[in-house]
Design a protein around this motif. Structure first.
Motif, PDB file in Angstrom:
ATOM      1  N   MET A 175      -7.516  -4.202   1.078  1.00  0.00           N
ATOM      2  CA  MET A 175      -6.509  -3.150   1.026  1.00  0.00           C
ATOM      3  C   MET A 175      -7.106  -1.912   0.357  1.00  0.00           C
ATOM      4  SD  MET A 175      -3.545  -3.978   2.408  1.00  0.00           S
ATOM      5  CE  MET A 175      -2.315  -2.946   1.614  1.00  0.00           C
ATOM      6  N   LEU A 176      -6.987  -0.773   1.025  1.00  0.00           N
ATOM      7  CA  LEU A 176      -7.549   0.473   0.513  1.00  0.00           C
ATOM      8  C   LEU A 176      -6.574   1.276  -0.330  1.00  0.00           C
ATOM      9  CD1 LEU A 176      -9.526   1.762   3.628  1.00  0.00           C
ATOM     10  CD2 LEU A 176     -10.490   0.957   1.481  1.00  0.00           C
ATOM     11  N   THR A 177      -5.319   1.261   0.026  1.00  0.00           N
ATOM     12  CA  THR A 177      -4.322   2.084  -0.661  1.00  0.00           C
ATOM     13  C   THR A 177      -3.082   1.247  -0.976  1.00  0.00           C
ATOM     14  OG1 THR A 177      -3.401   2.809   1.467  1.00  0.00           O
ATOM     15  CG2 THR A 177      -5.100   4.199   0.477  1.00  0.00           C
ATOM     16  N   GLU A 220       4.763   2.842  -1.720  1.00  0.00           N
ATOM     17  CA  GLU A 220       3.308   2.903  -1.895  1.00  0.00           C
ATOM     18  C   GLU A 220       2.927   3.033  -3.363  1.00  0.00           C
ATOM     19  OE1 GLU A 220      -0.578   5.356  -0.138  1.00  0.00           O
ATOM     20  OE2 GLU A 220       1.455   5.837   0.534  1.00  0.00           O
ATOM     21  N   ASN A 258      -4.923   0.260   5.311  1.00  0.00           N
ATOM     22  CA  ASN A 258      -4.175   1.201   4.489  1.00  0.00           C
ATOM     23  C   ASN A 258      -2.718   0.756   4.369  1.00  0.00           C
ATOM     24  OD1 ASN A 258      -6.115   3.433   3.862  1.00  0.00           O
ATOM     25  ND2 ASN A 258      -6.236   3.490   6.099  1.00  0.00           N
ATOM     26  N   PHE A 259      -2.031   1.273   3.363  1.00  0.00           N
ATOM     27  CA  PHE A 259      -0.650   0.873   3.132  1.00  0.00           C
ATOM     28  C   PHE A 259       0.250   1.249   4.307  1.00  0.00           C
ATOM     29  CE2 PHE A 259       3.635   1.705   1.527  1.00  0.00           C
ATOM     30  CZ  PHE A 259       3.936   0.494   0.928  1.00  0.00           C
ATOM     31  N   ARG A 290      -4.132  -2.034  -3.636  1.00  0.00           N
ATOM     32  CA  ARG A 290      -5.424  -1.418  -3.345  1.00  0.00           C
ATOM     33  C   ARG A 290      -6.545  -2.135  -4.100  1.00  0.00           C
ATOM     34  NH1 ARG A 290      -2.467   1.384  -6.744  1.00  0.00           N
ATOM     35  NH2 ARG A 290      -3.323   2.086  -8.751  1.00  0.00           N
ATOM     36  N   SER A 291      -7.687  -2.170  -3.475  1.00  0.00           N
ATOM     37  CA  SER A 291      -8.907  -2.796  -4.014  1.00  0.00           C
ATOM     38  C   SER A 291      -8.786  -4.307  -4.164  1.00  0.00           C
ATOM     39  CB  SER A 291      -9.306  -2.166  -5.359  1.00  0.00           C
ATOM     40  OG  SER A 291      -8.433  -2.543  -6.401  1.00  0.00           O
TER      41      SER A 291
END
Length: 337
Positions: A115-117, A258, A44-45, A121-122
């Motif tokens: 990376m989720l966020t 973010e 996550n970020f 992300r993605s």
């Protein structure tokens, strides 16, 4: 005044002799498939650190399926690509590495984390590289772009020759227990991979094995995107006007947020506006060109034999959809759960 009587019945489970129903496909909702042991690392970020190496299970999993010379070549190529460019989308990898998609699912967790966020992300990031600490990683941020088709923007979805990834009338959530479970891919199945090239999915691939077309991840100024929703990295926006927006604060990046990453606030909104105007201009030119073709008188042409209905249909087509492949970035995480 009439008097109304209300009769409150007890809950069924409060009655004498009540037995709860047995669990079955008709009354149970749950995951529709078994978890897939691809062993990807998700970040996550706001996580303090990034992983420096793959999980041991991911290493063993890739080594088990790394059985052919083509697999070893793909591994070396992917490592070189991540050395040159530390952050990649899966579609970008598919467009540059010729490897079976099921083996790519095993290879990516071997060389990168997910990376989720945040602004990346993605995307897949090289182990040990933290884009939050490097302003140069600005060009690798992701942009979620969607075609704006409505009366407000001058045209409807039916006017734009770009199809959606899935139909809302033929879609079911992937959580019902009755959904068919995909078969586990074995080494024998992957060895037969060339036979899959004869399937309809082959039409979405380029002429080289399993590679996708460049339009699967690159936005070009005078070309329609292959689908109505696309995930682009900023470095893959091939237009000078877009690059000017991205690099307005070049060398002056102070903090990484973010929402905007290393870019100025509202940069993504400005990019989407500019890209939407580009696509609207393409639509207008194509519409004007097709209208002028309809006004031209038909000139008889000499042909050998008679015309077939198929030939007539081809001539009446205004312009074909852009070539490309389905963008799966927003559902990619499901492959690793």
């Amino acid at each position: 005044l009439p008097v109304r009587l209300f009769l409150f019945l007890p809950f069924p489970d409060c009655r004498d002799g009540y037995h709860p129903p047995k669990l079955s496909n008709e009354n149970l909702i749950g995951l529709g498939r078994a978890r897939r042991p691809h062993n990807a690392i998700f970040v996550n970020f706001d996580d303090p650190e990034v992983p420096s190496q793959a999980l041991e299970a991911a290493v063993q999993n890739w080594r088990k399926f790394n059985t052919q010379a083509a697999d070893r070549r793909a591994e070396e190529e992917l490592k070189k690509h991540f050395e040159i460019r530390p952050i990649w989308s899966r579609n970008a990898v598919k467009s540059n590495i010729d490897i079976h998609p099921d083996k790519l699912k095993l290879l990516l967790p071997f060389v990168a984390y997910y990376m989720l966020t945040g602004p990346w992300r993605s995307l897949w990031v090289r182990f040990g590289y933290d884009p939050r600490k490097d302003p140069k990683s600005k060009i690798y941020q992701v942009l979620d772009f969607r075609l704006r088709c409505s009366t407000k923007h001058g045209y409807m979805p039916s006017d734009m020759p770009v199809k959606a990834k899935r139909s809302t009338f033929n879609y079911s959530l992937p959580i019902t227990i009755s959904k068919p479970v995909p078969q586990v891919v074995s080494i024998q199945d992957l060895a037969k991979a060339p036979a899959l090239l004869n399937t309809p999915h082959r039409m979405r691939l380029s002429a080289s094995g399993y590679k996708l077309k460049k339009s699967a991840y690159i936005f070009q100024e005078h070309t329609l995107p292959p689908y109505r929703q696309m995930f682009y990295q900023l470095c893959d926006l091939d237009a000078e006007s877009l690059r000017k927006i991205i690099h307005r604060n070049e060398g002056q990046e102070m903090t990484c947020t973010e929402r905007d990453g290393w870019c100025l606030p509202k940069t993504s909104d400005e990019l989407r506006d500019r890209m939407s105007n580009m696509i609207k201009e393409i639509w207008r030119k194509n519409k004007a060109a097709s209208a002028s073709l309809r006004k031209k008188p038909l000139v008889p042409r000499e042909r050998e034999g008679s015309e077939s209905p198929e030939d007539e249909d081809d001539e009446e087509e205004e312009y074909p959809p852009s070539e490309g492949s389905e963008n799966e970035m927003e559902t990619e995480i499901l492959d690793y759960m």
